[in-house]
Write a protein that holds these residues in place. Structure first.
Motif, PDB file in Angstrom:
ATOM      1  N   UNK A 157       0.850  -1.186   0.000  1.00 36.33           N
ATOM      2  CA  UNK A 157       0.000   0.000   0.000  1.00 36.33           C
ATOM      3  C   UNK A 157       0.888   1.239   0.000  1.00 36.33           C
ATOM      4  N   UNK A 158       0.570   2.178  -0.883  1.00 33.53           N
ATOM      5  CA  UNK A 158       1.251   3.467  -0.916  1.00 33.53           C
ATOM      6  C   UNK A 158       0.252   4.519  -0.443  1.00 33.53           C
ATOM      7  N   UNK A 159       0.561   5.164   0.669  1.00 35.70           N
ATOM      8  CA  UNK A 159      -0.353   6.133   1.282  1.00 35.70           C
ATOM      9  C   UNK A 159       0.137   7.556   1.025  1.00 35.70           C
ATOM     10  N   UNK A 160      -0.747   8.373   0.487  1.00 34.37           N
ATOM     11  CA  UNK A 160      -0.450   9.779   0.227  1.00 34.37           C
ATOM     12  C   UNK A 160      -1.196  10.617   1.269  1.00 34.37           C
ATOM     13  N   UNK A 161      -0.447  11.288   2.131  1.00 33.41           N
ATOM     14  CA  UNK A 161      -1.056  12.137   3.156  1.00 33.41           C
ATOM     15  C   UNK A 161      -0.892  13.593   2.739  1.00 33.41           C
ATOM     16  N   UNK A 162      -2.011  14.235   2.431  1.00 34.74           N
ATOM     17  CA  UNK A 162      -1.955  15.609   1.925  1.00 34.74           C
ATOM     18  C   UNK A 162      -1.719  16.622   3.031  1.00 34.74           C
ATOM     19  N   UNK A 163      -1.943  16.239   4.282  1.00 33.82           N
ATOM     20  CA  UNK A 163      -1.728  17.164   5.394  1.00 33.82           C
ATOM     21  C   UNK A 163      -0.256  17.199   5.802  1.00 33.82           C
ATOM     22  N   UNK A 164       0.389  16.034   5.836  1.00 34.05           N
ATOM     23  CA  UNK A 164       1.826  16.005   6.146  1.00 34.05           C
ATOM     24  C   UNK A 164       2.677  16.150   4.892  1.00 34.05           C
ATOM     25  N   UNK A 165       2.031  16.054   3.698  1.00 29.86           N
ATOM     26  CA  UNK A 165       2.715  16.142   2.400  1.00 29.86           C
ATOM     27  C   UNK A 165       3.847  15.119   2.311  1.00 29.86           C
ATOM     28  N   UNK A 172       6.693  -5.519   2.607  1.00 24.77           N
ATOM     29  CA  UNK A 172       7.584  -6.425   3.354  1.00 24.77           C
ATOM     30  C   UNK A 172       9.043  -5.974   3.246  1.00 24.77           C
ATOM     31  N   UNK A 173       9.833  -6.367   4.236  1.00 22.03           N
ATOM     32  CA  UNK A 173      11.236  -5.949   4.267  1.00 22.03           C
ATOM     33  C   UNK A 173      12.005  -6.431   3.040  1.00 22.03           C
ATOM     34  N   UNK A 174      11.740  -7.665   2.597  1.00 27.33           N
ATOM     35  CA  UNK A 174      12.493  -8.185   1.457  1.00 27.33           C
ATOM     36  C   UNK A 174      12.118  -7.484   0.161  1.00 27.33           C
ATOM     37  N   UNK A 175      10.987  -6.784   0.147  1.00 18.06           N
ATOM     38  CA  UNK A 175      10.549  -6.051  -1.046  1.00 18.06           C
ATOM     39  C   UNK A 175      10.864  -4.566  -0.965  1.00 18.06           C
ATOM     40  N   UNK A 176      11.667  -4.170   0.014  1.00 21.45           N
ATOM     41  CA  UNK A 176      12.043  -2.770   0.140  1.00 21.45           C
ATOM     42  C   UNK A 176      11.726  -2.160   1.482  1.00 21.45           C
ATOM     43  N   UNK A 177      10.808  -2.796   2.244  1.00 16.87           N
ATOM     44  CA  UNK A 177      10.504  -2.320   3.581  1.00 16.87           C
ATOM     45  C   UNK A 177       9.657  -1.053   3.597  1.00 16.87           C
ATOM     46  N   UNK A 178       9.284  -0.628   4.795  1.00 17.74           N
ATOM     47  CA  UNK A 178       8.497   0.595   4.957  1.00 17.74           C
ATOM     48  C   UNK A 178       9.382   1.816   4.740  1.00 17.74           C
ATOM     49  N   UNK A 179       8.857   2.784   4.006  1.00 20.19           N
ATOM     50  CA  UNK A 179       9.617   3.989   3.723  1.00 20.19           C
ATOM     51  C   UNK A 179       8.697   5.210   3.792  1.00 20.19           C
ATOM     52  N   UNK A 319      -0.082  -1.896   9.465  1.00 17.17           N
ATOM     53  CA  UNK A 319       0.759  -0.713   9.581  1.00 17.17           C
ATOM     54  C   UNK A 319       1.362  -0.684  10.983  1.00 17.17           C
ATOM     55  N   UNK A 320       2.684  -0.692  11.105  1.00 12.51           N
ATOM     56  CA  UNK A 320       3.289  -0.541  12.434  1.00 12.51           C
ATOM     57  C   UNK A 320       2.748   0.700  13.132  1.00 12.51           C
ATOM     58  N   UNK A 321       2.653   0.625  14.447  1.00  7.94           N
ATOM     59  CA  UNK A 321       1.953   1.677  15.207  1.00  7.94           C
ATOM     60  C   UNK A 321       2.489   3.076  14.900  1.00  7.94           C
ATOM     61  N   UNK A 322       3.804   3.233  14.933  1.00  9.01           N
ATOM     62  CA  UNK A 322       4.375   4.552  14.702  1.00  9.01           C
ATOM     63  C   UNK A 322       4.065   5.045  13.300  1.00  9.01           C
ATOM     64  N   UNK A 323       4.224   4.167  12.307  1.00 10.33           N
ATOM     65  CA  UNK A 323       3.951   4.558  10.929  1.00 10.33           C
ATOM     66  C   UNK A 323       2.466   4.821  10.725  1.00 10.33           C
ATOM     67  N   UNK A 324       1.614   4.042  11.372  1.00 11.66           N
ATOM     68  CA  UNK A 324       0.170   4.259  11.241  1.00 11.66           C
ATOM     69  C   UNK A 324      -0.240   5.610  11.805  1.00 11.66           C
ATOM     70  N   UNK A 325       0.299   5.952  12.965  1.00  7.45           N
ATOM     71  CA  UNK A 325      -0.050   7.245  13.575  1.00  7.45           C
ATOM     72  C   UNK A 325       0.456   8.414  12.718  1.00  7.45           C
TER      73      UNK A 325
END
Length: 333
Positions: A157-165, A172-179, A319-325
């Motif tokens: 999933x690629x999430x676009x947040x317009x408020x934080x821009x 998954x980590x083997x596919x590039x991990x969370x960024x 979504x890991x807690x920190x990344x979700x928040x």
């Protein structure tokens, strides 16, 4: 399903030792990234289509963020089919042969006939046990391939947040991990100076590049967005949909038809059809096309079943807690 992402990650993070013989190609790639990094700066403000479209690619959209699917979701099921005999052997052998035969050997006679156990029965048990151990070792060795589409999260999933821009990538980590990347640093595979109006049907991929010269990261990164896009027109329309959402908000866009998160079986039936969709659209109801669909329909059904099984063997996107928040925040974090 994640094979392309895994391969791309390995390529982008390869050491000099791993790319021996391809140094010239890598230098050209680095020059190209510098060129595109300068040429397409500010493309977020430039309109590329008059008809933005969700292109059947949105999971969720609200006033704060929008979740977009990636391209290769239909490319799954092959590993399930390829490894299913091995997996069935690993799971089925103990219950079908080893456990019943082990019980017979311990009791000293066969359960069904009451015949006394002989030396040949012990040999047969050892042969079957050795065969099962070989299948188990082969499955363990190939487990990394199995993880490409099973026992992993269902989708990237690629999430676009317009408020934080910012852009948040959950994979998954083997596919590039969370960024996490800044919206202003993305470079899309569209030309801001070229408004595409053609609707000629062909499979397209919207690619988002995050060049390390702009992001400050150690490596380049790339994600492939969208359902199987059917033309340049649809590719540009999807990018325009994302661009307007981030720059102007959801009120400037048509409401999307969001993709359900539950893996309904009929969606798996659409996966193999996506490979023939453009051919059918180019020559609908022609005898040759009808014959092709009829001939391919058994393979399409097998693909659909394997596709659905691979979805059922995965867990929902987490979504890991920190990344979700951070990714759902309605203001800078």
């Amino acid at each position: 399903m994640y094979f392309i992402e895994w391969l791309m990650r390995r390529t982008l993070t390869a050491s000099k030792k791993d790319i021996t013989g391809f140094e010239g190609d890598m230098k050209q790639f680095e020059k190209a990234t510098e060129k595109y990094g300068k040429q397409y700066r500010g493309m977020q403000e430039r309109q590329v289509s008059d008809a933005p479209s969700d292109a059947r690619s949105i999971y969720r959209m609200n006033d704060t963020y929008m979740d977009v699917r990636t391209f290769f979701d239909e490319w799954r099921g092959g590993i399930v089919l390829g490894l299913s005999p091995l997996l069935l052997g690993v799971l089925g052998f103990p219950f079908s042969f080893l456990i019943p035969m082990g019980g017979d050997l311990m009791s000293g006679h066969t359960f069904h006939t009451g015949r006394a156990i002989e030396a040949s029965d012990y040999m047969a048990f050892l042969v079957l046990l050795f065969g099962w151990l070989l299948m188990l070792a082969a499955f363990i060795y190939l487990f990394w391939i199995f993880r490409m589409e099973c026992l992993v999260q269902r989708h990237i999933v690629v999430r676009f947040n317009r408020k934080t821009r910012k852009i948040y990538i959950n994979r998954p980590n083997f596919a590039g991990g969370n960024r996490v990347y800044d919206w202003d640093d993305v470079v899309a595979s569209v030309d801001p100076d070229d408004r595409v109006v053609t609707k000629q049907r062909k499979r397209e991929i919207l690619m988002l590049f995050f060049f390390k010269q702009r992001t400050g990261a150690e490596y380049h990164d790339v994600v492939f967005l969208g359902a199987p896009l059917r033309s340049d027109h649809e590719l540009y329309a999807l990018w325009e949909y994302i661009r307007r959402y981030m720059e102007e908000g959801p009120e400037s866009l048509p409401k999307p038809r969001c993709i359900p998160s539950f893996p309904w079986p009929w969606r798996s039936l659409l996966a193999p059809w996506s490979f023939l969709e453009n051919k059918w659209a180019a020559a609908p109801w022609r005898p040759g096309m009808i014959a092709l669909v009829l001939i391919a329909s058994p393979l399409m059904l097998i693909h659909a079943v394997a596709h659905w099984c691979s979805l059922l063997l995965c867990w929902p996107v987490y979504w890991p807690r920190k990344l979700r928040r951070e990714s759902t925040a309605s203001g800078p974090v």
